[in-house]
Design a protein around this motif. Structure first.
Motif, PDB file in Angstrom:
ATOM      1  N   THR A 231       0.836  -1.199   0.000  1.00  0.00           N
ATOM      2  CA  THR A 231       0.000   0.000   0.000  1.00  0.00           C
ATOM      3  C   THR A 231       0.872   1.251   0.000  1.00  0.00           C
ATOM      4  OG1 THR A 231      -1.733  -1.149   1.225  1.00  0.00           O
ATOM      5  CG2 THR A 231      -1.818   1.260   1.238  1.00  0.00           C
ATOM      6  N   ALA A 232       0.483   2.233  -0.811  1.00  0.00           N
ATOM      7  CA  ALA A 232       1.170   3.523  -0.838  1.00  0.00           C
ATOM      8  C   ALA A 232       0.128   4.632  -0.699  1.00  0.00           C
ATOM      9  CB  ALA A 232       1.958   3.692  -2.138  1.00  0.00           C
ATOM     10  N   TYR A 233       0.547   5.777  -0.154  1.00  0.00           N
ATOM     11  CA  TYR A 233      -0.372   6.875   0.164  1.00  0.00           C
ATOM     12  C   TYR A 233      -0.154   8.052  -0.782  1.00  0.00           C
ATOM     13  CZ  TYR A 233      -1.583   4.228   4.284  1.00  0.00           C
ATOM     14  OH  TYR A 233      -2.046   3.242   5.121  1.00  0.00           O
ATOM     15  N   TRP A 234      -1.243   8.598  -1.266  1.00  0.00           N
ATOM     16  CA  TRP A 234      -1.215   9.696  -2.237  1.00  0.00           C
ATOM     17  C   TRP A 234      -0.711  10.982  -1.599  1.00  0.00           C
ATOM     18  CZ3 TRP A 234      -4.783  14.025  -2.392  1.00  0.00           C
ATOM     19  CH2 TRP A 234      -4.678  14.819  -3.553  1.00  0.00           C
ATOM     20  N   LYS A 235       0.131  11.711  -2.328  1.00  0.00           N
ATOM     21  CA  LYS A 235       0.675  12.985  -1.865  1.00  0.00           C
ATOM     22  C   LYS A 235       0.262  14.078  -2.839  1.00  0.00           C
ATOM     23  CE  LYS A 235       2.736  11.400   1.700  1.00  0.00           C
ATOM     24  NZ  LYS A 235       2.203  11.747   3.033  1.00  0.00           N
ATOM     25  N   PRO A 236      -0.523  15.060  -2.415  1.00  0.00           N
ATOM     26  CA  PRO A 236      -0.983  16.108  -3.336  1.00  0.00           C
ATOM     27  C   PRO A 236       0.133  17.058  -3.729  1.00  0.00           C
ATOM     28  CG  PRO A 236      -1.670  16.612  -1.097  1.00  0.00           C
ATOM     29  CD  PRO A 236      -1.039  15.253  -1.046  1.00  0.00           C
ATOM     30  N   ASP A 238       1.378  20.989  -4.747  1.00  0.00           N
ATOM     31  CA  ASP A 238       1.072  22.276  -4.117  1.00  0.00           C
ATOM     32  C   ASP A 238      -0.148  22.952  -4.736  1.00  0.00           C
ATOM     33  OD1 ASP A 238       3.179  21.957  -2.420  1.00  0.00           O
ATOM     34  OD2 ASP A 238       4.575  23.164  -3.614  1.00  0.00           O
ATOM     35  N   ASP A 239      -0.343  22.742  -6.045  1.00  0.00           N
ATOM     36  CA  ASP A 239      -1.463  23.415  -6.718  1.00  0.00           C
ATOM     37  C   ASP A 239      -2.692  22.516  -6.855  1.00  0.00           C
ATOM     38  OD1 ASP A 239      -0.377  21.625  -8.451  1.00  0.00           O
ATOM     39  OD2 ASP A 239      -0.274  22.983 -10.183  1.00  0.00           O
ATOM     40  N   GLN A 240      -2.725  21.428  -6.077  1.00  0.00           N
ATOM     41  CA  GLN A 240      -3.834  20.488  -6.147  1.00  0.00           C
ATOM     42  C   GLN A 240      -5.149  21.158  -5.702  1.00  0.00           C
ATOM     43  OE1 GLN A 240      -4.205  17.121  -7.015  1.00  0.00           O
ATOM     44  NE2 GLN A 240      -6.365  17.480  -6.580  1.00  0.00           N
ATOM     45  N   PRO A 241      -6.186  21.140  -6.543  1.00  0.00           N
ATOM     46  CA  PRO A 241      -7.483  21.694  -6.109  1.00  0.00           C
ATOM     47  C   PRO A 241      -8.144  20.786  -5.067  1.00  0.00           C
ATOM     48  CG  PRO A 241      -7.675  20.677  -8.278  1.00  0.00           C
ATOM     49  CD  PRO A 241      -6.222  20.652  -7.932  1.00  0.00           C
ATOM     50  N   GLY A 242      -9.050  21.385  -4.265  1.00  0.00           N
ATOM     51  CA  GLY A 242      -9.828  20.609  -3.295  1.00  0.00           C
ATOM     52  C   GLY A 242      -9.183  20.436  -1.943  1.00  0.00           C
ATOM     53  N   LEU A 243      -8.019  21.111  -1.690  1.00  0.00           N
ATOM     54  CA  LEU A 243      -7.345  20.973  -0.391  1.00  0.00           C
ATOM     55  C   LEU A 243      -7.862  22.012   0.595  1.00  0.00           C
ATOM     56  CD1 LEU A 243      -3.605  20.458  -1.453  1.00  0.00           C
ATOM     57  CD2 LEU A 243      -5.406  18.734  -1.156  1.00  0.00           C
ATOM     58  N   ASP A 244      -7.894  21.636   1.884  1.00  0.00           N
ATOM     59  CA  ASP A 244      -8.252  22.620   2.916  1.00  0.00           C
ATOM     60  C   ASP A 244      -6.998  23.368   3.357  1.00  0.00           C
ATOM     61  OD1 ASP A 244      -6.846  20.941   4.605  1.00  0.00           O
ATOM     62  OD2 ASP A 244      -8.612  20.147   5.634  1.00  0.00           O
ATOM     63  N   THR A 255     -12.158  14.273  -4.997  1.00  0.00           N
ATOM     64  CA  THR A 255     -11.738  12.936  -4.563  1.00  0.00           C
ATOM     65  C   THR A 255     -12.245  11.870  -5.527  1.00  0.00           C
ATOM     66  OG1 THR A 255     -11.804  13.678  -2.254  1.00  0.00           O
ATOM     67  CG2 THR A 255     -11.771  11.303  -2.643  1.00  0.00           C
ATOM     68  N   LYS A 256     -13.523  11.960  -5.881  1.00  0.00           N
ATOM     69  CA  LYS A 256     -14.117  10.992  -6.809  1.00  0.00           C
ATOM     70  C   LYS A 256     -13.405  11.046  -8.158  1.00  0.00           C
ATOM     71  CE  LYS A 256     -18.505   9.680  -8.986  1.00  0.00           C
ATOM     72  NZ  LYS A 256     -19.922  10.073  -9.229  1.00  0.00           N
ATOM     73  N   GLY A 257     -13.141  12.242  -8.646  1.00  0.00           N
ATOM     74  CA  GLY A 257     -12.447  12.403  -9.927  1.00  0.00           C
ATOM     75  C   GLY A 257     -11.050  11.808  -9.885  1.00  0.00           C
ATOM     76  N   LEU A 258     -10.351  11.971  -8.753  1.00  0.00           N
ATOM     77  CA  LEU A 258      -9.008  11.427  -8.602  1.00  0.00           C
ATOM     78  C   LEU A 258      -9.026   9.899  -8.679  1.00  0.00           C
ATOM     79  CD1 LEU A 258      -5.983  11.720  -7.920  1.00  0.00           C
ATOM     80  CD2 LEU A 258      -6.633  11.781  -5.488  1.00  0.00           C
ATOM     81  N   LEU A 259      -9.989   9.265  -7.990  1.00  0.00           N
ATOM     82  CA  LEU A 259     -10.094   7.806  -8.007  1.00  0.00           C
ATOM     83  C   LEU A 259     -10.383   7.290  -9.413  1.00  0.00           C
ATOM     84  CD1 LEU A 259     -12.104   7.144  -4.696  1.00  0.00           C
ATOM     85  CD2 LEU A 259      -9.644   6.897  -5.076  1.00  0.00           C
ATOM     86  N   GLY A 428       0.266  10.275 -13.360  1.00  0.00           N
ATOM     87  CA  GLY A 428       0.675  11.640 -13.060  1.00  0.00           C
ATOM     88  C   GLY A 428       0.566  12.019 -11.607  1.00  0.00           C
ATOM     89  N   GLU A 429       0.210  11.073 -10.752  1.00  0.00           N
ATOM     90  CA  GLU A 429       0.081  11.333  -9.315  1.00  0.00           C
ATOM     91  C   GLU A 429       1.205  10.629  -8.556  1.00  0.00           C
ATOM     92  OE1 GLU A 429      -2.057  13.428  -8.091  1.00  0.00           O
ATOM     93  OE2 GLU A 429      -3.221  13.729  -9.923  1.00  0.00           O
ATOM     94  N   LYS A 430       1.573  11.202  -7.428  1.00  0.00           N
ATOM     95  CA  LYS A 430       2.658  10.623  -6.628  1.00  0.00           C
ATOM     96  C   LYS A 430       2.128   9.943  -5.369  1.00  0.00           C
ATOM     97  CE  LYS A 430       6.694  13.200  -8.125  1.00  0.00           C
ATOM     98  NZ  LYS A 430       7.853  14.024  -7.726  1.00  0.00           N
ATOM     99  N   PHE A 431       2.753   8.806  -5.040  1.00  0.00           N
ATOM    100  CA  PHE A 431       2.417   8.054  -3.838  1.00  0.00           C
ATOM    101  C   PHE A 431       3.713   7.742  -3.087  1.00  0.00           C
ATOM    102  CE2 PHE A 431      -1.025   7.406  -6.750  1.00  0.00           C
ATOM    103  CZ  PHE A 431      -2.157   7.210  -5.978  1.00  0.00           C
ATOM    104  N   THR A 432       3.614   7.610  -1.773  1.00  0.00           N
ATOM    105  CA  THR A 432       4.784   7.209  -0.983  1.00  0.00           C
ATOM    106  C   THR A 432       4.445   5.960  -0.184  1.00  0.00           C
ATOM    107  OG1 THR A 432       4.168   8.599   0.901  1.00  0.00           O
ATOM    108  CG2 THR A 432       5.646   9.563  -0.738  1.00  0.00           C
ATOM    109  N   ALA A 433       5.459   5.132  -0.001  1.00  0.00           N
ATOM    110  CA  ALA A 433       5.307   3.919   0.811  1.00  0.00           C
ATOM    111  C   ALA A 433       6.473   3.853   1.778  1.00  0.00           C
ATOM    112  CB  ALA A 433       5.274   2.688  -0.081  1.00  0.00           C
ATOM    113  N   ASN A 434       6.174   3.578   3.020  1.00  0.00           N
ATOM    114  CA  ASN A 434       7.211   3.464   4.053  1.00  0.00           C
ATOM    115  C   ASN A 434       7.092   2.100   4.724  1.00  0.00           C
ATOM    116  OD1 ASN A 434       8.425   6.303   4.283  1.00  0.00           O
ATOM    117  ND2 ASN A 434       6.236   6.712   4.384  1.00  0.00           N
ATOM    118  N   GLY A 435       8.197   1.435   4.898  1.00  0.00           N
ATOM    119  CA  GLY A 435       8.176   0.147   5.582  1.00  0.00           C
ATOM    120  C   GLY A 435       9.459  -0.057   6.357  1.00  0.00           C
ATOM    121  N   ARG A 436       9.415  -0.955   7.317  1.00  0.00           N
ATOM    122  CA  ARG A 436      10.624  -1.239   8.090  1.00  0.00           C
ATOM    123  C   ARG A 436      10.739  -2.732   8.362  1.00  0.00           C
ATOM    124  NH1 ARG A 436      10.568   1.419  13.943  1.00  0.00           N
ATOM    125  NH2 ARG A 436      10.217   3.320  12.717  1.00  0.00           N
ATOM    126  N   ILE A 437      11.970  -3.188   8.413  1.00  0.00           N
ATOM    127  CA  ILE A 437      12.251  -4.576   8.781  1.00  0.00           C
ATOM    128  C   ILE A 437      13.134  -4.534  10.019  1.00  0.00           C
ATOM    129  CG2 ILE A 437      13.356  -6.736   8.084  1.00  0.00           C
ATOM    130  CD1 ILE A 437      12.762  -5.968   5.187  1.00  0.00           C
TER     131      ILE A 437
END
Length: 669
Positions: A231-236, A238-244, A255-259, A428-437
């Motif tokens: 699993t990786a998490y989406w990172k918006p 700076d100019d991403q619309p819809g942010l608070d 959100t729906k459009g992104l999915l 065109g979207e970026k995701f990050t994944a972090n894990g540890r062993i």
């Protein structure tokens, strides 16, 4: 004759046991073959009240403020007069004096001030007792130091004591009088540490009252690489619309459009960055009092005062070292005690402590053993005395458990793990994944889940991959979440806030500067300050979790005071000065001049304080006070609460002020 002066009778008795015999108990002292031991009862001397400087100060009046003593006066406390006379007589007979106050700022002052009060000219040595077991006391007796080495520590304690007097006596009067002029019949106690502590709770309550929950979405995607799904998490961007305003995705349409965009993409995802780093977590340090109070509050729900009182009992039972410590490090010389202490813990009637101790390696030397970090005292640890665990109360067992657990952890290896961070690009979207062993569990075997911080965006196990690899997109989802309000303080979390006060400092430059300062208040006083705020009706505890909530007088006090007293910036700065004074780099007189100037400025501000009026009948003449019933030589009448600044008065008519249409006031004489 060598005379030991201990801070309290219990400490005196333990010192006497470790001196050569025979031992003979007298009224107020003990005679041994190695000298005479006497004791105080905390502070034998008290600071003079304002009225003891000048009788006119017995009445609270604005025109008398600020009250700045030119020469500071001390008086023997009524309850200690007999013991003071005994100590004074013994000092006259002594050839050498050993200062045996507690090894902290306050302990240094309360014996020194007695010696200064009687103008002692005899040589004074200093004994530092961080533990009351026989081995520690005998070792301390053979390592006496010149008391003059601790002159700066005494100056720091004097500075704190006198600054507290200047702020407390002047501002309590100034703001109480201001409140009374607005119609309140109450006393508003102002304290250098107490007031900003109360303000933390008031501001937190107002945050909660103003809090409005907001929805947002966490977008994550599953990818597959080498037959492993992660699993990786989406990172918006700076100019991403819809942010608070906090950078969270809050717009459901976006959100729906992104999915839909992610699902429709036909090209495989690409690993654009992947880095694996070996990381090491050093052993968690042993405990200071504040750390112990916070841990005991979280694990057992104990009030900070209960923790301090219990740690004091363990100290007096010789099972733990000095409790009022703000230090989390240990003297390097005490590492040699480790085999004995660990062996004792192996035999303790507590399964976890015994099992952990059995696996501990006394040859390991963690970062805790560092002479450069030690002042007059060190972290709280078990002593070399064997603990009869079964004989302890439940509270004592739990506090001893936490102290011993932290000590045992010093003899486990460091925690070692591989941390992998990967960045994936898809559609065109970026995701990050972090894990540890985990490669070596080390000291975390002792603490287990208590120290594992599960991060929201922890991806768990990751497959082996490198930059440029492709990954198969599997699915994306959006989890709707709602922002949560900040939690109310408990006594334990408020102690933590006082210790980590830089987090609440208003000035961003000071925030950085004060990060290394040990907060506001001392290890010994924080719990007492919170307890006093509760007992005086400014805070109340609610629910089983004992959440702290401010009362009406708390809002009145904090709203009346300027930021200088309600935000911790100034107080934390003063604590920083006191620490430097203890090290010899600040001057007592210069500090007190600054404090006197500060108190004077705030007394002026009190006369201009904007306090809402309390009363049915605002004064028609000054409009800044309220009419209150009074009795004069002609009977009942109504006068302004701001008298004598406003002399408006009205006759009483049916228990109400008789205010003529033309405002025919008479002057009170």
């Amino acid at each position: 004759m060598r005379l030991y002066i201990a801070e309290k009778p219990s400490m005196a008795a333990e010192i006497a046991k470790c001196l050569p015999g025979p031992v003979s108990r007298k009224d107020g002292y003990i005679i041994t073959g190695g000298g005479v031991v006497t004791w105080g009862y905390g502070h034998i001397l008290r600071q003079a009240e304002p009225g003891e400087y000048d009788q006119k100060y017995e009445k609270w009046r604005v025109e008398d403020l600020p009250i700045i003593p030119q020469t500071w006066k001390l008086f023997v406390a009524d309850s200690c007069k007999k013991q003071f006379d005994i100590i004074k007589k013994l000092i006259e007979q002594a050839t050498e004096i050993v200062h045996a106050g507690d090894p902290d700022r306050e302990g240094q002052l309360l014996i020194d001030e007695v010696l200064d009060y009687i103008d002692n000219q005899k040589p004074v040595r200093r004994i530092l007792l961080n533990a009351l077991d026989e081995q520690s006391i005998k070792k301390a007796i053979t390592n006496l130091r010149d008391n003059q080495e601790f002159f700066n520590l005494k100056q720091s304690a004097l500075a704190r004591s006198r600054a507290d007097w200047l702020i407390g006596m002047n501002l309590s009067r100034a703001y109480t009088l201001a409140a009374q002029q607005a119609g309140y019949r109450t006393t508003l106690p102002v304290g250098r540490v107490k007031t900003p502590t109360l303000a933390l709770v008031v501001r937190r309550e107002r945050e909660l009252e103003a809090f409005k929950p907001a929805d947002y979405f966490t977008v994550k995607a599953d990818f597959q690489h080498s037959h492993v799904t992660f699993t990786a998490y989406w990172k918006p961007q700076d100019d991403q619309p819809g942010l608070d305003t906090e950078g969270r995705l809050a717009d459901p349409v976006v959100t729906k459009g992104l999915l839909e965009k992610l699902a429709a993409a036909t090209q495989p995802a690409v690993i654009v960055h992947c880095e694996t780093t070996e990381k090491k977590d050093a052993q968690r340090l042993p405990l200071s009092l504040s750390t112990l109070q916070v841990m005991a509050g979280r694990k057992f729900g104990y009030d900070p005062q209960v923790v301090l009182d219990t740690a004091q009992k363990l100290y007096e039972k010789k099972l733990a070292t000095y409790p009022r410590s703000d230090c989390e490090f240990l003297p390097e010389s005490q590492h040699t005690d480790a085999p004995v202490i660990l062996e004792n813990l192996r035999g303790v009637a507590q399964a976890e402590l015994a099992a952990w101790s059995d696996k501990a390696d006394s040859l390991i030397k963690s970062r805790a053993w560092n002479d450069k970090k030690i002042t007059a005292h060190h972290a709280i640890i078990p002593t070399v005395e064997r603990c009869n665990f079964a004989a302890l109360s439940d509270t004592e067992k739990n506090i001893y458990y936490l102290i011993a657990q932290a000590y045992i952890a010093q003899f486990y290896p460091v925690h070692v793990y591989d941390q992998t961070r990967a960045e994936i690009e898809h559609a065109g979207e970026k995701f990050t994944a972090n894990g540890r062993i985990i490669k070596k569990l080390g000291w975390k075997e002792v603490y287990g889940a208590d120290v594992e911080e599960k991060k929201e965006e922890d991806s768990g196990m990751l497959p082996a991959m490198k930059k440029g690899d492709q990954a198969q997109f599997v699915r994306a989802s959006a989890e709707k979440k709602t922002t949560k309000p900040p939690g109310r303080f408990t006594a334990a979390t408020l102690v933590a806030a006082m210790k980590e006060i830089h987090k609440y400092v208003k000035n961003p430059d000071l925030k950085k500067q004060l990060k290394d300062v040990a907060g506001i208040g001392t290890e010994a006083t924080r719990a007492t300050i919170i307890k006093e705020l509760i007992e005086r009706g400014f805070l109340r505890e609610e629910t089983k979790k004992k959440y702290l909530r401010p009362t009406e007088p708390a809002y009145l006090l904090i709203d009346a005071l300027p930021d200088e007293m309600t935000y911790p910036d100034f107080t934390a700065l003063w604590e920083s000065v006191l620490h430097r004074m203890a090290e010899g780099s600040e001057n007592l007189e210069a500090f007190l001049r600054q404090q006197a100037k500060f108190a004077a400025a705030l007394c002026v501000k009190a006369t201009q304080a904007c306090i809402p009026l309390k009363g049915e009948y605002p004064c028609p003449r000054c409009r800044r006070g309220v009419l209150q019933p009074r009795t004069g030589k002609h009977g009942k009448f109504w006068g302004c609460s701001r008298y004598p600044a406003c002399r408006a008065s009205y006759d009483d008519k049916d228990n109400r002020p008789d205010i003529p249409a033309r405002q025919n006031e008479r002057t009170v004489t």
